[in-house]
Motif scaffolding. Structure first.
Motif, PDB file in Angstrom:
ATOM      1  N   UNK A 136     105.573  12.014 -63.148  1.00 40.20           N
ATOM      2  CA  UNK A 136     105.603  12.013 -61.692  1.00 40.20           C
ATOM      3  C   UNK A 136     106.933  11.531 -61.178  1.00 40.20           C
ATOM      4  N   UNK A 137     107.107  11.586 -59.869  1.00 44.99           N
ATOM      5  CA  UNK A 137     108.345  11.119 -59.248  1.00 44.99           C
ATOM      6  C   UNK A 137     107.998  10.337 -57.994  1.00 44.99           C
ATOM      7  N   UNK A 138     108.661   9.205 -57.802  1.00 47.73           N
ATOM      8  CA  UNK A 138     108.496   8.408 -56.588  1.00 47.73           C
ATOM      9  C   UNK A 138     109.881   8.040 -56.070  1.00 47.73           C
ATOM     10  N   UNK A 139     110.041   8.067 -54.766  1.00 46.99           N
ATOM     11  CA  UNK A 139     111.336   7.763 -54.149  1.00 46.99           C
ATOM     12  C   UNK A 139     111.305   6.338 -53.611  1.00 46.99           C
ATOM     13  N   UNK A 140     111.655   5.400 -54.448  1.00 46.82           N
ATOM     14  CA  UNK A 140     111.704   3.998 -54.044  1.00 46.82           C
ATOM     15  C   UNK A 140     112.806   3.283 -54.809  1.00 46.82           C
ATOM     16  N   UNK A 141     113.403   2.303 -54.164  1.00 44.88           N
ATOM     17  CA  UNK A 141     114.397   1.471 -54.825  1.00 44.88           C
ATOM     18  C   UNK A 141     113.826   0.090 -55.152  1.00 44.88           C
ATOM     19  N   UNK A 142     112.615  -0.195 -54.661  1.00 39.89           N
ATOM     20  CA  UNK A 142     111.952  -1.460 -54.971  1.00 39.89           C
ATOM     21  C   UNK A 142     111.318  -1.419 -56.350  1.00 39.89           C
ATOM     22  N   UNK A 143     110.668  -2.504 -56.722  1.00 41.56           N
ATOM     23  CA  UNK A 143     110.089  -2.632 -58.059  1.00 41.56           C
ATOM     24  C   UNK A 143     108.574  -2.437 -58.059  1.00 41.56           C
ATOM     25  N   UNK A 144     108.051  -1.794 -57.031  1.00 44.61           N
ATOM     26  CA  UNK A 144     106.610  -1.537 -56.953  1.00 44.61           C
ATOM     27  C   UNK A 144     106.112  -0.695 -58.138  1.00 44.61           C
ATOM     28  N   UNK A 145     106.842   0.337 -58.583  1.00 45.55           N
ATOM     29  CA  UNK A 145     106.351   1.099 -59.751  1.00 45.55           C
ATOM     30  C   UNK A 145     106.190   0.229 -60.989  1.00 45.55           C
ATOM     31  N   UNK A 146     107.119  -0.692 -61.227  1.00 36.84           N
ATOM     32  CA  UNK A 146     107.006  -1.569 -62.396  1.00 36.84           C
ATOM     33  C   UNK A 146     105.751  -2.430 -62.305  1.00 36.84           C
ATOM     34  N   UNK A 147     105.476  -2.992 -61.133  1.00 39.55           N
ATOM     35  CA  UNK A 147     104.316  -3.866 -61.010  1.00 39.55           C
ATOM     36  C   UNK A 147     103.010  -3.092 -61.104  1.00 39.55           C
ATOM     37  N   UNK A 148     103.059  -1.790 -60.859  1.00 40.95           N
ATOM     38  CA  UNK A 148     101.858  -0.953 -60.978  1.00 40.95           C
ATOM     39  C   UNK A 148     101.815  -0.158 -62.275  1.00 40.95           C
ATOM     40  N   UNK A 149     102.711  -0.479 -63.204  1.00 41.01           N
ATOM     41  CA  UNK A 149     102.721   0.228 -64.488  1.00 41.01           C
ATOM     42  C   UNK A 149     101.397   0.043 -65.222  1.00 41.01           C
ATOM     43  N   UNK A 150     100.827  -1.155 -65.159  1.00 44.79           N
ATOM     44  CA  UNK A 150      99.555  -1.401 -65.831  1.00 44.79           C
ATOM     45  C   UNK A 150      98.434  -0.585 -65.189  1.00 44.79           C
ATOM     46  N   UNK A 151      98.484  -0.438 -63.859  1.00 36.05           N
ATOM     47  CA  UNK A 151      97.503   0.388 -63.150  1.00 36.05           C
ATOM     48  C   UNK A 151      97.513   1.812 -63.695  1.00 36.05           C
ATOM     49  N   UNK A 152      98.705   2.401 -63.782  1.00 38.15           N
ATOM     50  CA  UNK A 152      98.820   3.774 -64.258  1.00 38.15           C
ATOM     51  C   UNK A 152      98.454   3.872 -65.740  1.00 38.15           C
TER      52      UNK A 152
END
Length: 408
Positions: A136-152
């Motif tokens: 997938x692709x997300x357009x963000x510069x924050x670290x929200x994807x990292x903190x939700x890595x366990x969710x995914x």
């Protein structure tokens, strides 16, 4: 100029920040004396050495939750803001109004990004063609994807996935997490070092999509759906073989199970093990769980007294029990007590009327209702206990007799 430089392992190194904060705030080191840096290579991280003279302290959960949100924001001084948040609470110093406003805005942004990311993940997974790698692709510069890595990772049952962002790629190989910036070699990223997500995972997880028992169990550990989760020591999930042909379902963990984190290990569990042995059933060949995954109790000055799980708790835990049954697909389900029987049969149950007979269940398995082992412990006299124990063992033998030959 700052007197101390803390070099963290990566852009979302919440564990490193927390360790440094514990040491520095314990020495009442002012925020202005600390410079926070990110290591060019994880092995070059440099945290302050533990100081035995540093005072031990605690802060409210809400303070640490907000600090974790700051760490996953896009603010360039997020680690300094998070530290100042803890330091101000510890020392009683009034927080800077500008900092408070910036943190409030960052929190709103992180919460919005978390909701948006999870919505996109759920929608994308519903369209996913089942190929081994989800990308997938997300357009963000924050670290929200990292903190939700366990969710995914849990939503994908540990199957590989990849998220591409404007300035980096985050990838789970099925065995490890990798972080890659343009022009750099992918490097491992320890999932346990990342900040927890800004929203609880469980309400957003599509539990019915999870196909791994391990992923379901790990997801259940973060469950806060019902109030019991806030009072119990921990989630007590089921345990046993994922290929077990016989499943036992009780009511809820007791005091000993709540502390141990395992089902059926207290006095009733020991009696249960003895009965299994006499019935010729190896516990290692079964799967043992409860209708409700947290211990419900009322507290007295000396102990915690078990309280019966109610309809709200049973309904809250129903997705976990349904997932266990769906993944394990037992041939026989033994319902230990009225709570388990009522939950699985979907109606009011009287043990004396339903006991000791085979009941076809909606998923094609055979069900059998019997008493809970704790009932045997509560019987008033030895003769009654011996009589009812023999009957309980016979119920287990009847259930085992339904298994028939193993089909390969």
């Amino acid at each position: 100029m700052p007197d101390i430089t803390v070099t963290l392992a990566h852009e979302a190194d919440f564990t490193g920040w927390r360790s440094a904060t514990r040491s520095l705030a314990g020495r009442h080191t002012p925020p202005a004396d600390i410079a926070w840096r990110i290591a060019t290579h994880p092995e070059s991280a440099a945290l302050p050495a533990p100081d035995p003279a540093a005072a031990r302290f605690t802060v409210p959960r809400a303070v640490m939750e907000l600090a974790a949100i700051m760490v996953q924001s896009a603010l360039p001084d997020r680690f300094a803001l998070a530290y100042a948040l803890v330091y101000d609470h510890l020392t009683g110093v009034p927080a800077d109004e500008d900092a408070v406003a910036r943190m409030a805005e960052a929190k709103d942004d992180v919460l919005a990004q978390t909701r948006h990311l999870r919505d996109e993940i759920r929608e994308a997974l519903s369209r996913h063609d089942g190929t081994p790698l989800y990308q997938g692709r997300v357009d963000t510069l924050g670290l929200v994807p990292e903190s939700n890595a366990r969710f995914l990772t849990l939503q994908r049952s540990f199957a590989p996935w990849q998220l591409d962002m404007p300035d980096r790629t985050l990838r789970w190989t099925g065995h490890e997490m990798l972080h890659e910036a343009p022009g750099q070699t992918p490097r491992p990223l320890d999932p346990t070092s990342l900040p927890p997500p800004a929203l609880p995972m469980v309400p957003d997880l599509d539990i019915a999509r999870i196909t791994s028992l391990r992923a379901v169990a790990l997801a259940a550990k973060t469950c806060l759906i019902c109030p019991m989760a806030a009072h119990a020591t921990q989630t007590v999930f089921g345990e046993g073989r994922e290929t077990a042909r016989m499943m036992f379902v009780g009511e809820q963990p007791g005091d000993i199970e709540d502390r141990a984190g395992r089902p059926f290990v207290g006095p009733a569990g020991q009696l249960f093990d003895r009965a299994l042995h006499e019935a010729g059933i190896g516990r290692d060949d079964t799967y043992v769980t409860n209708t409700v995954k947290h211990f419900k109790f009322r507290r007295t000055p000396t102990r915690r007294i078990h309280e019966k799980a109610g309809p709200a708790e049973i309904a809250a835990c129903a997705p976990w029990l349904a997932a266990e049954r769906r993944i394990i697909r037992p041939a026989v389900v033994v319902m230990l007590g009225v709570t388990a029987a009522s939950a699985l049969l979907g109606r009011a149950v009287t043990i004396s009327r339903e006991r000791s007979r085979i009941i076809p269940l909606e998923d094609g398995s055979d069900g059998l209702v019997t008493v809970h082992p704790s009932y045997l412990l509560r019987l008033p006299d030895e003769a009654a206990r011996a009589r009812e124990y023999d009957r309980f063992v016979n119920d287990l033998r009847l259930a085992a007799g339904c298994l028939g030959p193993v089909v390969t």
